[in-house]
Design a protein around this motif. Structure first.
Motif, mmCIF file in Angstrom:
data_model
loop_
_atom_site.group_PDB
_atom_site.id
_atom_site.type_symbol
_atom_site.label_atom_id
_atom_site.label_comp_id
_atom_site.label_asym_id
_atom_site.label_seq_id
_atom_site.Cartn_x
_atom_site.Cartn_y
_atom_site.Cartn_z
ATOM 1 N N GLY A 252 0.794 -1.223 0.000
ATOM 2 C CA GLY A 252 0.000 0.000 0.000
ATOM 3 C C GLY A 252 0.822 1.266 0.000
ATOM 4 N N ASN A 253 2.162 1.165 -0.008
ATOM 5 C CA ASN A 253 3.006 2.357 -0.104
ATOM 6 C C ASN A 253 2.751 3.022 -1.450
ATOM 7 O OD1 ASN A 253 4.686 2.193 2.393
ATOM 8 N ND2 ASN A 253 5.231 0.227 1.505
ATOM 9 N N SER A 254 2.564 4.344 -1.437
ATOM 10 C CA SER A 254 2.147 5.088 -2.630
ATOM 11 C C SER A 254 3.323 5.604 -3.451
ATOM 12 C CB SER A 254 1.281 6.285 -2.220
ATOM 13 O OG SER A 254 0.122 5.840 -1.556
ATOM 14 N N LEU A 255 3.267 5.313 -4.744
ATOM 15 C CA LEU A 255 4.238 5.805 -5.706
ATOM 16 C C LEU A 255 3.486 6.535 -6.799
ATOM 17 C CD1 LEU A 255 6.162 2.448 -6.246
ATOM 18 C CD2 LEU A 255 6.767 4.262 -4.648
ATOM 19 N N SER A 256 4.136 7.483 -7.426
ATOM 20 C CA SER A 256 3.599 8.141 -8.611
ATOM 21 C C SER A 256 4.692 8.163 -9.665
ATOM 22 C CB SER A 256 3.181 9.584 -8.310
ATOM 23 O OG SER A 256 2.111 9.624 -7.416
ATOM 24 N N PHE A 257 4.278 8.007 -10.898
ATOM 25 C CA PHE A 257 5.200 8.107 -12.020
ATOM 26 C C PHE A 257 4.639 9.168 -12.939
ATOM 27 C CE2 PHE A 257 5.860 4.013 -10.172
ATOM 28 C CZ PHE A 257 7.234 3.906 -10.140
ATOM 29 N N LEU A 258 5.494 10.107 -13.366
ATOM 30 C CA LEU A 258 4.984 11.218 -14.153
ATOM 31 C C LEU A 258 5.924 11.589 -15.278
ATOM 32 C CD1 LEU A 258 6.469 14.218 -13.408
ATOM 33 C CD2 LEU A 258 5.546 13.537 -11.205
ATOM 34 N N TYR A 259 5.320 12.127 -16.324
ATOM 35 C CA TYR A 259 6.059 12.725 -17.420
ATOM 36 C C TYR A 259 5.597 14.175 -17.509
ATOM 37 C CZ TYR A 259 7.209 14.418 -22.021
ATOM 38 O OH TYR A 259 7.664 15.203 -23.043
#
Length: 146
Positions: A118-125
């Protein structure tokens, strides 16, 4: 120069190692044992994924359950929208969950991914013009208003 170490609790260390290596990270064996795994994102960014019991030895505070409590979301930039999609799809295939739909702001595209704990990650461009000069410059270049 600063190295960044993010400590994350896990209830299943082997599952966490498999998840993060599926995303393209590697493990540093010198700092990986039965209590912890050193996940290498690049030469200056590391996750220390720690068993919940071991994690608790680093604090006198109660260790939150990342499945029910969001305390932090760690965001990683990627070189393209396609790379964002690739890494999130790899994470989903490795047992992660996508808690919300992709966010597309024109100048920035992001997707969230929760690891199996449940640890939150985000990936963005982010478009290079927007990254360097701000969203308004990108929108002006596109003939749009902010």
């Amino acid at each position: 120069m600063t190295d960044i170490f993010v400590n994350l609790p896990t209830s299943d260390l082997d599952r966490a190692k498999a998840f993060y290596t599926a995303l393209g990270a590697s493990l540093k064996p010198e700092f990986t044992d039965d209590n912890a795994a050193c996940v290498v994102w690049d030469e200056h960014i590391y996750f220390m994924v720690l068993t919940r019991e071991f994690f608790s030895t680093f604090t006198d505070k109660q260790v939150a359950d990342p499945a029910t409590t969001a305390l932090v979301s760690t965001a990683f930039s990627r070189t393209s929208r396609e790379e964002v999609d690739r890494v999130v799809e790899a994470g989903l295939a490795a047992g992660g969950a996508e808690p919300r739909e992709a966010q597309d702001y024109g100048f920035m595209y992001s997707r969230d991914l929760d690891d199996p704990d449940g640890n939150s990650l985000s990936f963005l461009y982010m478009d290079p013009v927007a990254a360097e000069q701000g969203p308004e410059a990108y929108l002006a270049e596109q003939g749009q208003q902010a």
